[in-house]
Structure formats: C-alpha cells, structure tokens
Design an enzyme around this catalytic site. Structure first.
Site, PDB file in Angstrom:
ATOM      1  N   THR A  45       0.813  -1.204   0.000  1.00 48.84           N
ATOM      2  CA  THR A  45       0.000   0.000   0.000  1.00 48.84           C
ATOM      3  C   THR A  45       0.852   1.262   0.000  1.00 48.84           C
ATOM      4  O   THR A  45       0.403   2.330  -0.422  1.00 48.84           O
ATOM      5  CB  THR A  45      -0.946  -0.012   1.217  1.00 48.84           C
ATOM      6  OG1 THR A  45      -1.667  -1.251   1.216  1.00 48.84           O
ATOM      7  CG2 THR A  45      -1.943   1.122   1.176  1.00 48.84           C
ATOM      8  N   ARG A 138      -0.774 -11.419  -6.245  1.00 52.72           N
ATOM      9  CA  ARG A 138       0.328 -10.535  -6.611  1.00 52.72           C
ATOM     10  C   ARG A 138       1.626 -11.291  -6.896  1.00 52.72           C
ATOM     11  O   ARG A 138       2.427 -10.846  -7.709  1.00 52.72           O
ATOM     12  CB  ARG A 138       0.581  -9.512  -5.490  1.00 52.72           C
ATOM     13  CG  ARG A 138      -0.484  -8.437  -5.374  1.00 52.72           C
ATOM     14  CD  ARG A 138      -0.091  -7.405  -4.333  1.00 52.72           C
ATOM     15  NE  ARG A 138      -1.082  -6.350  -4.201  1.00 52.72           N
ATOM     16  CZ  ARG A 138      -1.112  -5.237  -4.926  1.00 52.72           C
ATOM     17  NH1 ARG A 138      -0.199  -5.038  -5.858  1.00 52.72           N
ATOM     18  NH2 ARG A 138      -2.044  -4.320  -4.730  1.00 52.72           N
ATOM     19  N   LYS A 162       0.307 -13.000   7.346  1.00 54.54           N
ATOM     20  CA  LYS A 162      -0.743 -12.176   6.762  1.00 54.54           C
ATOM     21  C   LYS A 162      -1.310 -12.980   5.613  1.00 54.54           C
ATOM     22  O   LYS A 162      -0.674 -13.152   4.574  1.00 54.54           O
ATOM     23  CB  LYS A 162      -0.177 -10.840   6.269  1.00 54.54           C
ATOM     24  CG  LYS A 162      -1.219  -9.943   5.606  1.00 54.54           C
ATOM     25  CD  LYS A 162      -0.580  -8.672   5.068  1.00 54.54           C
ATOM     26  CE  LYS A 162      -1.605  -7.808   4.338  1.00 54.54           C
ATOM     27  NZ  LYS A 162      -0.995  -6.594   3.740  1.00 54.54           N
TER      28      LYS A 162
END
Length: 289
Positions: A45, A138, A162
């Site tokens: 991000t 990704r 995560k």
C-alpha cells in the site's frame, strides 16, 4: 503476539510525484491517536515498489520519528532475491522495528520447497520476529497451509502470517493447526471480521488509512466476541471497502483520502489515479458513512 488492527500506511505524494513528508507526518500522527494497534510501513500500500532505496529510507525514518515508539512498527521487507533480502534484514534495528512482514517471492514462482527455503534463510537472519505474507494474486504462487505451518513449527521467530489468498478454508486450516503463539492476520479488509471470529488475531488493513478509529473498533469487537457490534461496522463499510480496491491499491484509498482532505490522490506509474466514476462513487459512499 501483535493483535488487532495494523494500518498498512500509504505514502502521500505531491502533484509532481515527490514524497509529501508533511502529509505523511500528519497521517502517522492521526493514525497513532486514532486507535490502531500497530503500523505497517513500506508494504504494498506504500507503493514501495516504485520508490528508490533512498526514498524508502527517508520514508521509514519519517515514520519512525513521527511515531516516536507509540505503536509497534512492522517493516515490509520482501524481495525475489533471497540473498539480497537476507543482507537487508540483517541490518534491521530491533530498537526501531518490532517485526518484519515479508511477502512470498514474486515472479520467480518457486515451489513449496523453494518458499520454505527462502523463509528459512530470512528467519535465520532476522533480528526481529518475521510475519509471512501470502498474497498469490500478486506473487503468482500460493504458499500452502502445509508450508506455512512447517515454517511456524521449525522457526520460533516466524511469528505469524498475513493471509491474503482469499480462501477462508485455507485460513481456517492454518488457524486450526498452528503452533501456540502463531498469529494469523487477514490481508483482506472485507475478511477481517470473519477471519478474526474464526480465531485470527486481526487485520493488516488498507481501510485503516482513511478510517482508523472505525476499523480498530470493529476488530476489537471481533476479538472480544462482541459479534453484533463487529458485524454492524463490518456491513456498514463493506461496499466502501469494495470501492477501495476496484481500480487497484492504493488508488482507491488515496482517492477517498483526497476527498476527505487528507492527501493528494496521486499514485506513481504504472498505477494511475482514480477515474471520475470511482471518485463519484467514493464521494457518495463517504457521505453515507
């Protein structure tokens, strides 16, 4: 074990594409005071992939100085060159960084054994706990529960994952079989409450950039078993969360934060700023919220 909401910080840019350090300082200060439990710096991000090494150092220093030790700081550190990443991780200061969030190697598409070997080297080199980051959309490869659990059992400083595969079954298998003390965080805002209610430790969140207090309260309710309260916030924000990601991340959240007067909407190529249509939808969603 870190629990609750970790804000995956954006990097504000000026209209000419430079890092907006005053806006970053304000963002960190507001984040610290709004209630999240930890900060994640230099992740996806943050648009780390389009920063120079010097810019990365400058942004990290700004975050460390502004945070002033108020919240634990998790540093994003991923690379598809294991040796280069190990050399970088060895230089991390435990006085400044609480943990490393390391994404699975991208582009190379390693086997499960290659993933294990990669993270084994990171675990052996890291002076701080390591949080695995599994995001196959990704990286091109899904780190399977067996590989994650094997790493968790073999290395005491691999502290969590995560989990952003989008598979609730995969998340449940990790939670069910994990060793004591191993944390599972949702990597998807829309799955933060469900995954926490299944036994996870919270969320590493994009939403918490624009709405840190609400996101933090939502996850705290879920961790505390206050299901009705958690779901009320979850469903209130669900459509907005979808808008944040429909044209990529952090395109959506920067657009929303620009409408809120928090930063400019600018992102770096190959990302482009939000379309007029998305800006309109975000404006309507923010009015409702």
């Amino acid at each position: 074990m870190l629990t609750g909401t970790g804000t995956a910080l954006i990097t504000p840019f000026t209209p000419d594409g430079k890092i907006d350090f005053p806006a970053l300082e304000t963002l960190v200060s507001e984040t610290v005071s709004a209630g999240p439990d930890f900060i994640v710096a230099m992740g996806t991000t943050a648009e780390t992939a389009t920063m120079t090494p010097q810019e990365q150092q400058d942004v990290l220093r700004c975050i460390i100085n502004t945070n002033s030790g108020h919240l634990p700081l998790v540093l994003g550190a991923g690379c598809n060159d294991t040796a280069a990443l190990v050399a970088r991780i060895r230089n991390i200061s435990p006085d400044e960084v609480s943990a490393v969030l390391s994404v699975a190697p991208y582009y190379n598409k390693p086997s499960q054994e290659g993933l294990y070997a990669h993270f084994a080297e990171i675990a052996k080199a890291s002076p701080v706990p390591v949080i695995l980051y599994n995001i196959p959309s990704r990286t091109g490869v899904n780190m399977l529960p067996g590989t994650i659990l094997r790493l968790a059992r073999d290395f005491g400083n691999i502290a969590g994952v995560k989990e952003a595969s989008g598979s609730m079954e995969q998340a449940m298998r990790i939670i069910k079989e994990r060793p004591e003390g191993f944390a599972v965080y949702s990597g998807d805002d829309a799955l933060g409450v469900p995954m926490t209610l299944m036994g996870g430790q919270g969320v590493i969140s994009v939403l918490a950039n624009s709405h840190p207090a609400a996101c933090s309260a939502m996850i705290r309710h879920a961790l505390g078993g206050r299901i009705k309260e958690a779901l009320e916030i979850h469903y209130r924000f669900l459509d907005y969360i979808s808008l944040l990601f429909c044209e990529g991340n952090p395109t959506g959240v920067k657009a929303a934060m620009s409408l809120m007067g928090k930063c400019c909407p600018h992102v770096r190529l190959p990302l482009v700023k939000a379309s007029e249509g998305l800006m309109s939808y975000l404006s309507q969603a923010l009015d409702k919220l």
